[in-house]
Design an enzyme around this catalytic site. Structure first.
Site, PDB file in Angstrom:
ATOM      1  N   CYS A 143      28.814  15.118  40.977  1.00 38.84           N
ATOM      2  CA  CYS A 143      27.758  15.274  39.970  1.00 38.84           C
ATOM      3  C   CYS A 143      26.426  15.482  40.683  1.00 38.84           C
ATOM      4  CB  CYS A 143      27.688  14.044  39.072  1.00 38.84           C
ATOM      5  SG  CYS A 143      29.006  13.968  37.861  1.00 38.84           S
ATOM      6  N   LEU A 144      25.884  16.681  40.542  1.00 38.05           N
ATOM      7  CA  LEU A 144      24.641  17.031  41.224  1.00 38.05           C
ATOM      8  C   LEU A 144      23.946  18.126  40.429  1.00 38.05           C
ATOM      9  CD1 LEU A 144      23.088  16.410  43.937  1.00 38.05           C
ATOM     10  CD2 LEU A 144      24.226  18.433  44.862  1.00 38.05           C
TER      11      LEU A 144
END
Length: 371
Positions: A143-144
């Site tokens: 998750c970025l």
């Protein structure tokens, strides 16, 4: 392959030894264990593959990414690309000092989409089933904001004209694998009560370090292809330091995540807190189990452990026992408590009746209004 002067012989000549030099960026052929190996999008036979087509914009952009990586990678990031699959890439990130990830190795498999750079690269974390960070899932999801897998401001998202794979890797190292990963989780630390959140963060760092140690064992048993020599060399060099960190953390002499492994140039002891820190019994127990396994694995990798032993000795805190009270002391204590209750009750009755109570009268009143 490189040459190194190993020693001087008796006649004054140099003995030369061949040593492997693991380059930070290199092109390799074996892509057989890459996560995205079978995810290549299918194109119609009449249409050339935009990635394989040397004249396409996608191909040229990927080649540009290769050049950026080859010239600008920091020492703590290692990359391998593939000669037959230009759309694939693998990176190893070394955990930074001053974080609970220090001395660990973290591998990521990337894939360029057919319309790259319109869309960001796909990124998969090789987790071994361990979730060591709120942004890195056990199933490999990353998750970025920069790869559009997490919400964020427009300036944080993928920009086809400016964003690069190098930025993605550096962001993972700096923003994800940081010193207090607990606060990566949305909502953590936003409410008042700093002490409570810091305690939760410290407990999370304990869990992270334990999982990082487990991951070291998994990697040494089954290193990713094309990184076998790098994994062995890394833990051969840092094994002794990792074991010393385990001892320091277990005995509370260094705050978990802040062990100083000769830190980067310019750091001071203040950057790596030491003193007397409380750690959980669960954390100590895990380290006592992992320590001999780590020591054996590091020795197998050729590490020189010096005086390190294969058993972790943890300083046990002695619990203070409360002295047993005699029957006489118990009776006196009860009497004091009873007398105190009577005095408080008498005070309340004086206020209620507005009269001065005393002698036997007070006893009668207390009996009459006994609760």
């Amino acid at each position: 392959m490189a040459l190194s002067v190993h020693s001087m012989s008796q006649n004054g000549s140099c003995e030369v030894e061949e040593i492997d030099v693991f380059r930070q960026f290199d092109v390799v052929s074996d892509d057989s264990d890459h996560y995205f190996l079978n995810s290549k999008s299918k194109t119609k036979s009449a249409q050339p593959d935009p990635i394989a087509n040397a004249s396409s914009g996608v191909h040229k952009k990927i080649m540009q990414e290769w050049r950026i990586l080859e010239k600008s990678l920091p020492e703590s990031i290692i990359v391998r690309v593939y000669e037959k699959r230009l759309d694939l890439l693998r990176a190893a990130i070394v955990g930074a000092a001053g974080t609970p990830y220090h001395d660990g190795l973290f591998f990521f498999d990337l894939a360029f989409p057919p319309d790259y750079p319109t869309k960001p690269p796909l990124v998969h974390y090789r987790s071994f089933g361990l979730r060591i960070n709120p942004n890195l899932y056990a199933n490999g999801r990353v998750c970025l904001s920069l790869i559009n897998t997490w919400s964020g401001r427009k300036s944080e998202k993928w920009n086809p004209k400016e964003s690069t794979v190098l930025q993605v890797l550096v962001s993972i190292q700096a923003l994800v694998l940081n010193e207090k990963p607990y606060f990566n989780e949305p909502g953590h630390g936003i409410w008042p009560g700093k002490t409570i959140w810091e305690k939760k963060s410290a407990a999370y760092n304990e869990d992270v370090f334990v999982m990082s140690c487990k991951k070291m064992l998994f990697l040494m048993r089954k290193p990713p292809k094309n990184f076998e020599g790098f994994v062995v060399g890394h833990f051969r060099e840092r094994g002794s330091s990792i074991l010393l960190a385990c001892k320091s953390y277990a005995n509370g002499s260094v705050k978990v995540g802040y062990f100083k492994n000769d830190g980067p140039a310019g750091t001071s002891s203040a950057d790596f807190p030491s003193g007397s820190f409380d750690v959980s019994e669960k954390f100590k127990g895990y380290l006592k189990q992992l320590y001999p396994e780590l020591a054996a694995a590091f020795l197998k990798a050729g590490a020189s452990l010096g005086n390190s032993i294969e058993q972790l000795n943890v300083e046990e805190k002695k619990k203070k026992k409360k002295p047993k009270s005699s029957k006489k002391q118990v009776t006196e204590t009860r009497a004091r408590k009873t007398g105190g209750v009577a005095r408080r009750l008498l005070g309340k009755l004086k206020k209620v009746f507005g009269q001065k109570l005393g002698g036997t009268g007070s006893i009668n009143v207390i009996k009459k209004y006994r609760l």
